[in-house]
Scaffold this motif. Structure first.
Motif, PDB file in Angstrom:
ATOM      1  N   LYS A  29     -13.158  27.583  28.608  1.00  0.00           N
ATOM      2  CA  LYS A  29     -12.826  29.171  29.059  1.00  0.00           C
ATOM      3  C   LYS A  29     -11.572  29.398  27.932  1.00  0.00           C
ATOM      4  N   GLY A  33      -3.493  34.706  26.240  1.00  0.00           N
ATOM      5  CA  GLY A  33      -1.959  35.119  26.745  1.00  0.00           C
ATOM      6  C   GLY A  33      -1.502  33.413  27.175  1.00  0.00           C
ATOM      7  N   GLN A  35      -1.110  32.910  30.946  1.00  0.00           N
ATOM      8  CA  GLN A  35      -0.128  33.547  31.862  1.00  0.00           C
ATOM      9  C   GLN A  35      -0.919  33.711  32.928  1.00  0.00           C
ATOM     10  N   ILE A  54      -7.849  31.434  21.373  1.00  0.00           N
ATOM     11  CA  ILE A  54      -7.515  32.017  20.384  1.00  0.00           C
ATOM     12  C   ILE A  54      -6.548  33.098  19.781  1.00  0.00           C
ATOM     13  N   ALA A  74      -8.648  41.426  20.991  1.00  0.00           N
ATOM     14  CA  ALA A  74      -8.328  40.540  22.134  1.00  0.00           C
ATOM     15  C   ALA A  74      -7.070  40.346  22.085  1.00  0.00           C
ATOM     16  N   HIS A  78       0.265  42.312  26.226  1.00  0.00           N
ATOM     17  CA  HIS A  78       0.868  43.713  26.786  1.00  0.00           C
ATOM     18  C   HIS A  78       1.742  44.125  26.206  1.00  0.00           C
ATOM     19  N   LEU A 100       4.646  48.391  34.416  1.00  0.00           N
ATOM     20  CA  LEU A 100       4.776  47.526  35.949  1.00  0.00           C
ATOM     21  C   LEU A 100       3.714  46.347  35.553  1.00  0.00           C
ATOM     22  N   ALA A 102       4.242  42.740  35.839  1.00  0.00           N
ATOM     23  CA  ALA A 102       5.232  41.492  35.793  1.00  0.00           C
ATOM     24  C   ALA A 102       6.835  41.843  35.048  1.00  0.00           C
ATOM     25  N   GLY A 110       1.069  37.554  27.434  1.00  0.00           N
ATOM     26  CA  GLY A 110       0.433  37.789  28.570  1.00  0.00           C
ATOM     27  C   GLY A 110      -0.651  38.763  27.781  1.00  0.00           C
ATOM     28  N   VAL A 113      -6.806  42.156  27.281  1.00  0.00           N
ATOM     29  CA  VAL A 113      -7.528  42.264  27.063  1.00  0.00           C
ATOM     30  C   VAL A 113      -7.725  40.551  28.249  1.00  0.00           C
ATOM     31  N   GLY A 114      -6.886  39.967  28.215  1.00  0.00           N
ATOM     32  CA  GLY A 114      -6.788  38.538  29.217  1.00  0.00           C
ATOM     33  C   GLY A 114      -6.722  39.416  30.618  1.00  0.00           C
ATOM     34  N   SER A 115      -5.756  40.409  30.939  1.00  0.00           N
ATOM     35  CA  SER A 115      -5.518  40.779  32.174  1.00  0.00           C
ATOM     36  C   SER A 115      -7.196  41.228  32.577  1.00  0.00           C
ATOM     37  N   GLU A 165     -18.987  34.123  25.857  1.00  0.00           N
ATOM     38  CA  GLU A 165     -18.748  35.441  25.740  1.00  0.00           C
ATOM     39  C   GLU A 165     -17.310  35.076  24.874  1.00  0.00           C
ATOM     40  N   ALA A 167     -14.464  38.216  25.034  1.00  0.00           N
ATOM     41  CA  ALA A 167     -13.801  39.559  24.950  1.00  0.00           C
ATOM     42  C   ALA A 167     -13.264  39.520  23.991  1.00  0.00           C
ATOM     43  N   TYR A 193       3.589  41.487  41.561  1.00  0.00           N
ATOM     44  CA  TYR A 193       2.391  41.998  42.385  1.00  0.00           C
ATOM     45  C   TYR A 193       2.485  43.101  42.968  1.00  0.00           C
TER      46      TYR A 193
HETATM   47  C1  LIG Z   1       4.908  34.900  37.140  1.00  0.00           C
HETATM   48  C2  LIG Z   1       4.016  36.182  37.065  1.00  0.00           C
HETATM   49  C3  LIG Z   1       3.242  37.041  37.759  1.00  0.00           C
HETATM   50  C4  LIG Z   1       2.151  38.802  36.984  1.00  0.00           C
HETATM   51  N1  LIG Z   1       2.230  39.634  37.391  1.00  0.00           N
HETATM   52  C5  LIG Z   1       1.766  40.631  37.297  1.00  0.00           C
HETATM   53  C6  LIG Z   1       1.621  41.357  37.455  1.00  0.00           C
HETATM   54  O1  LIG Z   1       2.386  42.312  38.305  1.00  0.00           O
HETATM   55  N2  LIG Z   1       0.496  42.293  36.998  1.00  0.00           N
HETATM   56  C7  LIG Z   1      -0.614  41.899  35.934  1.00  0.00           C
HETATM   57  O2  LIG Z   1      -1.217  42.553  36.080  1.00  0.00           O
HETATM   58  N3  LIG Z   1      -0.825  41.016  35.737  1.00  0.00           N
HETATM   59  C8  LIG Z   1       0.816  40.059  36.299  1.00  0.00           C
HETATM   60  N4  LIG Z   1       1.069  38.497  35.721  1.00  0.00           N
HETATM   61  C9  LIG Z   1      -0.863  38.054  35.358  1.00  0.00           C
HETATM   62  C10 LIG Z   1      -0.630  38.588  33.228  1.00  0.00           C
HETATM   63  O3  LIG Z   1      -0.953  39.900  33.537  1.00  0.00           O
HETATM   64  C11 LIG Z   1      -1.420  37.974  32.925  1.00  0.00           C
HETATM   65  O4  LIG Z   1      -1.299  37.809  31.540  1.00  0.00           O
HETATM   66  C12 LIG Z   1      -3.429  38.279  32.345  1.00  0.00           C
HETATM   67  O5  LIG Z   1      -3.038  38.620  34.453  1.00  0.00           O
HETATM   68  C13 LIG Z   1      -4.148  37.526  31.522  1.00  0.00           C
HETATM   69  O6  LIG Z   1      -3.377  37.509  30.411  1.00  0.00           O
HETATM   70  P1  LIG Z   1      -3.406  36.073  29.388  1.00  0.00           P
HETATM   71  O7  LIG Z   1      -3.696  36.890  28.119  1.00  0.00           O
HETATM   72  O8  LIG Z   1      -2.034  35.608  30.184  1.00  0.00           O
HETATM   73  O9  LIG Z   1      -4.834  35.046  29.979  1.00  0.00           O
HETATM   74  P2  LIG Z   1      -5.067  33.823  30.394  1.00  0.00           P
HETATM   75  O10 LIG Z   1      -4.423  33.328  31.142  1.00  0.00           O
HETATM   76  O11 LIG Z   1      -5.140  33.551  28.905  1.00  0.00           O
HETATM   77  O12 LIG Z   1      -6.519  33.842  30.948  1.00  0.00           O
HETATM   78  C14 LIG Z   1      -6.794  34.452  31.619  1.00  0.00           C
HETATM   79  C15 LIG Z   1      -8.628  34.507  32.194  1.00  0.00           C
HETATM   80  O13 LIG Z   1      -9.162  35.539  31.241  1.00  0.00           O
HETATM   81  C16 LIG Z   1      -9.995  34.734  30.169  1.00  0.00           C
HETATM   82  N5  LIG Z   1     -10.025  35.451  28.668  1.00  0.00           N
HETATM   83  C17 LIG Z   1      -8.471  35.227  28.361  1.00  0.00           C
HETATM   84  N6  LIG Z   1      -8.799  36.964  27.319  1.00  0.00           N
HETATM   85  C18 LIG Z   1     -10.135  36.267  27.526  1.00  0.00           C
HETATM   86  C19 LIG Z   1     -10.962  36.819  25.942  1.00  0.00           C
HETATM   87  N7  LIG Z   1     -10.514  37.587  25.358  1.00  0.00           N
HETATM   88  N8  LIG Z   1     -12.055  36.114  26.410  1.00  0.00           N
HETATM   89  C20 LIG Z   1     -12.715  36.014  27.195  1.00  0.00           C
HETATM   90  N9  LIG Z   1     -12.233  35.703  28.423  1.00  0.00           N
HETATM   91  C21 LIG Z   1     -10.696  36.205  28.016  1.00  0.00           C
HETATM   92  C22 LIG Z   1      -9.504  33.186  30.592  1.00  0.00           C
HETATM   93  O14 LIG Z   1     -10.178  32.210  29.893  1.00  0.00           O
HETATM   94  C23 LIG Z   1      -9.246  33.408  32.139  1.00  0.00           C
HETATM   95  O15 LIG Z   1      -9.779  32.798  32.760  1.00  0.00           O
HETATM   96  C24 LIG Z   1       1.704  37.882  36.183  1.00  0.00           C
HETATM   97  C25 LIG Z   1       1.566  36.705  35.829  1.00  0.00           C
HETATM   98  C26 LIG Z   1       2.446  35.777  36.092  1.00  0.00           C
HETATM   99  C27 LIG Z   1       3.043  34.065  35.366  1.00  0.00           C
END
Ligand SMILES: Cc1cc2nc3c(=O)[nH]c(=O)nc-3n(C[C@H](O)[C@H](O)[C@H](O)COP(=O)(O)OP(=O)(O)OC[C@H]3O[C@@H](n4cnc5c(N)ncnc54)[C@H](O)[C@@H]3O)c2cc1C
Length: 303
Positions: A29, A33, A35, A54, A74, A78, A100, A102, A110, A113-115, A165, A167, A193
């Motif tokens: 995986k 971020g 998150q 990454i 990527a 945010h 909006l 979090a 976070g 692209v991860g979102s 892959e 992203a 959320y």
């Molecule tokens: C308390 C809390 C409240 C939140 N509230 C909201 C909200 O209101 N709205 C909202 O939209 N989000 C919310 N989030 C989620 C937040 O936006 C996350 O940051 C986001 O969903 C995932 O981004 P990340 O970079 O943290 O990804 P990660 O947590 O690192 O990864 C998430 C998933 O995506 C995959 N992934 C991530 N990046 C890539 C990439 N480049 N290529 C391939 N796979 C990848 C990972 O393998 C994993 O499966 C909340 C999170 C928390 C902890």
């Protein structure tokens, strides 16, 4: 809870990352971020053998506005995208949606692209991708493929991303001179959320009458898809929209679930109310030129 045991890699280049992902396939995986992934690990909802972090891929930490697109790498958090003035001028709905997501502390970590690839049906950015028909760039050792709009989402927490892959970016179209968009949601507390939310887009002609309109909901179904509500608004003046038909049309297309937070019928009702508000604000936004849109002389006369 503590996460299950995993191996950890932090490659130094995109090439090294792609090689690792190709070798590991579904065992790996990507950690962006963290998150969403870290809470899921801690709750043992996922148990990958390997995390590929990454954090060192600086090539992917860029926001560029060019060729009619806002390209977001990527690694871009945010908060960084939210504060990027060029991206805001080019496609204002991005900042509106990101504010909006979090709380700032989560947006500081976070990635956007991860979102999107995480594909949470309650998340704001996947709905914006569906609404704007944005393009997700998916890269593997074998090359690059693109998925556009709602094709990026297969179901709850399931994007079109395949094992092997990465992203690498998402590209949003720049706002057209006659287009505007808005996001409305209801959450129990700011930063939670949303119980339900919607991103809406309205396009106008030079007389400020609606030519097209669509909406993409979040928190009211399994995955975001754009619903065309243009026929219910066509020809209406931007400053006096009658949204009831569009709201009815959209509500008929929704199939929300009951859960502990809200019943399906409440969600459907709420989604319609939010859509009405979003359409009115999107139409107003469409009458406001942005720095990145190319003002049309005819429009300047009408403004
Ligand atoms: C308390 C809390 C409240 C939140 N509230 C909201 C909200 O209101 N709205 C909202 O939209 N989000 C919310 N989030 C989620 C937040 O936006 C996350 O940051 C986001 O969903 C995932 O981004 P990340 O970079 O943290 O990804 P990660 O947590 O690192 O990864 C998430 C998933 O995506 C995959 N992934 C991530 N990046 C890539 C990439 N480049 N290529 C391939 N796979 C990848 C990972 O393998 C994993 O499966 C909340 C999170 C928390 C902890």
């Amino acid at each position: 809870m503590k996460p299950p045991v995993f191996a950890y890699h932090a490659p130094r280049s995109v090439e090294e990352t792609l090689e690792l992902l190709a070798q590991l396939g579904a065992e790996a995986k990507v950690l962006a971020g963290g998150q969403s992934l870290v809470p899921m690990l801690n709750m043992r909802l996922v148990a990958p053998a390997v995390l590929v972090d990454i954090r060192h891929l600086d090539d992917l930490d860029t926001v560029e506005v060019a060729d009619g697109r806002v390209r977001v790498g990527a690694r871009v958090r945010h908060r960084r995208l939210e504060r990027d003035d060029a991206a805001h001028a080019a496609q204002p709905v991005l900042r509106e949606a990101l504010e909006l997501v979090a709380h700032p502390v989560i947006r500081n970590r976070g990635t956007s692209v991860g979102s999107i690839v995480h594909a949470d049906p309650a998340a704001e950015l996947p709905a914006v991708v569906a609404l704007l028909d944005a393009r997700l760039e998916l890269t593997s050792r074998d090359g690059v493929r693109h998925v556009t709009g709602a094709d990026a989402f297969l179901g709850p927490l399931e994007s079109a991303l395949r094992p092997g892959e990465l992203a690498t970016a998402v590209e949003f179209p720049v706002r057209s001179p006659y287009g505007g968009a808005a996001v409305e949601e209801l959450a129990r507390r700011h930063g939670d959320y949303a119980l339900a939310g919607v991103a809406a887009q309205v396009d106008l002609d030079e007389d400020r009458r609606v030519t097209a309109a669509k909406a993409a909901f979040f928190g009211v179904g399994g995955e975001p898809a754009a619903i065309d509500v243009g026929q219910a608004l066509a020809g209406q003046p931007a400053d006096a929209l009658r949204v009831d038909d569009a709201v009815g049309l959209a509500r008929d297309g929704l199939d929300p679930d009951d859960d502990i937070h809200a019943t399906a019928s409440y969600r459907r009702h709420l989604a319609g109310v939010l859509l009405g508000r979003a359409l009115v604000r999107a139409a107003a936004a469409a009458t406001t030129p942005t720095a990145a849109s190319t003002p049309d002389p005819a429009r300047e006369v009408h403004a």
